[in-house]
Design a protein around this motif. Structure first.
Motif, PDB file in Angstrom:
ATOM      1  N   GLY A 189     -54.694   7.041 -19.071  1.00 33.15           N
ATOM      2  CA  GLY A 189     -56.067   7.013 -19.553  1.00 33.15           C
ATOM      3  C   GLY A 189     -56.951   7.980 -18.798  1.00 33.15           C
ATOM      4  N   SER A 190     -57.869   8.607 -19.518  1.00 33.20           N
ATOM      5  CA  SER A 190     -58.731   9.621 -18.911  1.00 33.20           C
ATOM      6  C   SER A 190     -59.703   9.018 -17.902  1.00 33.20           C
ATOM      7  CB  SER A 190     -59.489  10.374 -20.005  1.00 33.20           C
ATOM      8  OG  SER A 190     -60.266   9.483 -20.778  1.00 33.20           O
ATOM      9  N   VAL A 191     -60.219   7.842 -18.160  1.00 35.16           N
ATOM     10  CA  VAL A 191     -61.148   7.206 -17.222  1.00 35.16           C
ATOM     11  C   VAL A 191     -60.414   6.843 -15.932  1.00 35.16           C
ATOM     12  CG1 VAL A 191     -62.629   5.192 -16.847  1.00 35.16           C
ATOM     13  CG2 VAL A 191     -62.649   6.355 -19.057  1.00 35.16           C
ATOM     14  N   ARG A 205     -57.699   8.213 -14.813  1.00 37.52           N
ATOM     15  CA  ARG A 205     -57.337   9.466 -14.149  1.00 37.52           C
ATOM     16  C   ARG A 205     -58.494   9.999 -13.308  1.00 37.52           C
ATOM     17  NH1 ARG A 205     -52.612  11.897 -15.914  1.00 37.52           N
ATOM     18  NH2 ARG A 205     -52.296  11.158 -18.020  1.00 37.52           N
ATOM     19  N   SER A 206     -59.691   9.954 -13.869  1.00 37.76           N
ATOM     20  CA  SER A 206     -60.844  10.482 -13.128  1.00 37.76           C
ATOM     21  C   SER A 206     -61.237   9.559 -11.974  1.00 37.76           C
ATOM     22  CB  SER A 206     -62.018  10.696 -14.074  1.00 37.76           C
ATOM     23  OG  SER A 206     -62.460   9.471 -14.602  1.00 37.76           O
ATOM     24  N   ASP A 214     -56.075   5.483 -24.681  1.00 42.31           N
ATOM     25  CA  ASP A 214     -56.256   6.880 -24.274  1.00 42.31           C
ATOM     26  C   ASP A 214     -57.313   7.020 -23.184  1.00 42.31           C
ATOM     27  OD1 ASP A 214     -54.333   7.902 -25.962  1.00 42.31           O
ATOM     28  OD2 ASP A 214     -55.752   8.284 -27.594  1.00 42.31           O
ATOM     29  N   TYR A 215     -58.244   6.108 -23.160  1.00 41.30           N
ATOM     30  CA  TYR A 215     -59.331   6.181 -22.187  1.00 41.30           C
ATOM     31  C   TYR A 215     -59.069   5.346 -20.933  1.00 41.30           C
ATOM     32  CZ  TYR A 215     -61.580   8.095 -26.272  1.00 41.30           C
ATOM     33  OH  TYR A 215     -61.860   8.856 -27.371  1.00 41.30           O
ATOM     34  N   GLY A 242     -55.985   3.504 -20.299  1.00 41.86           N
ATOM     35  CA  GLY A 242     -54.590   3.396 -19.915  1.00 41.86           C
ATOM     36  C   GLY A 242     -53.908   2.142 -20.418  1.00 41.86           C
ATOM     37  N   PRO A 292     -49.296   5.641 -21.014  1.00 36.71           N
ATOM     38  CA  PRO A 292     -50.621   6.268 -20.908  1.00 36.71           C
ATOM     39  C   PRO A 292     -51.413   5.732 -19.718  1.00 36.71           C
ATOM     40  CG  PRO A 292     -50.258   5.366 -23.118  1.00 36.71           C
ATOM     41  CD  PRO A 292     -49.109   4.945 -22.287  1.00 36.71           C
ATOM     42  N   ASN A 334     -58.175   9.992  -9.409  1.00 32.57           N
ATOM     43  CA  ASN A 334     -57.769  11.389  -9.191  1.00 32.57           C
ATOM     44  C   ASN A 334     -56.266  11.588  -9.362  1.00 32.57           C
ATOM     45  OD1 ASN A 334     -60.364  12.387  -8.669  1.00 32.57           O
ATOM     46  ND2 ASN A 334     -60.236  11.648  -6.554  1.00 32.57           N
TER      47      ASN A 334
END
Length: 85
Positions: A76-78, A80-81, A23-24, A26, A74, A84
């Motif tokens: 992942g949020s990391v 993604r940030s 989740d974080y 990917g 997935p 971008n």
């Protein structure tokens, strides 16, 4: 003949950690590291071949699932940030 339960336990824990971190970080990063760690746990020590196999696995799953079958994996949020997305 007895099996190596310690290796089974290490691979199982590695799998659970990999799934949790997906989740974080990917799927692609976690699966690549998971393959590397599993090979190391199971006794494989040729580092260059480990990296090639791990990278090939990530590339193969990307092509088959993401490009061919259009399965959303997935990111992942990391990741993604950072990128971008």
């Amino acid at each position: 003949k007895n099996g190596r339960l310690d290796k089974v336990a290490f691979v199982t824990v590695t799998l659970m950690i990999s799934v949790f971190l997906m989740d974080y970080f990917g799927y692609f990063l976690c699966s690549g590291i998971f393959v590397l760690l599993c090979m190391y746990i199971l006794g494989y020590r040729k580092i260059l071949q480990m990296i090639v196999i791990s990278t090939s696995w990530v590339g193969f799953t990307y092509l088959v699932f993401y490009r061919l079958l259009y399965v959303s994996l997935p990111i992942g949020s990391v990741m993604r940030s950072i990128f971008n997305i």
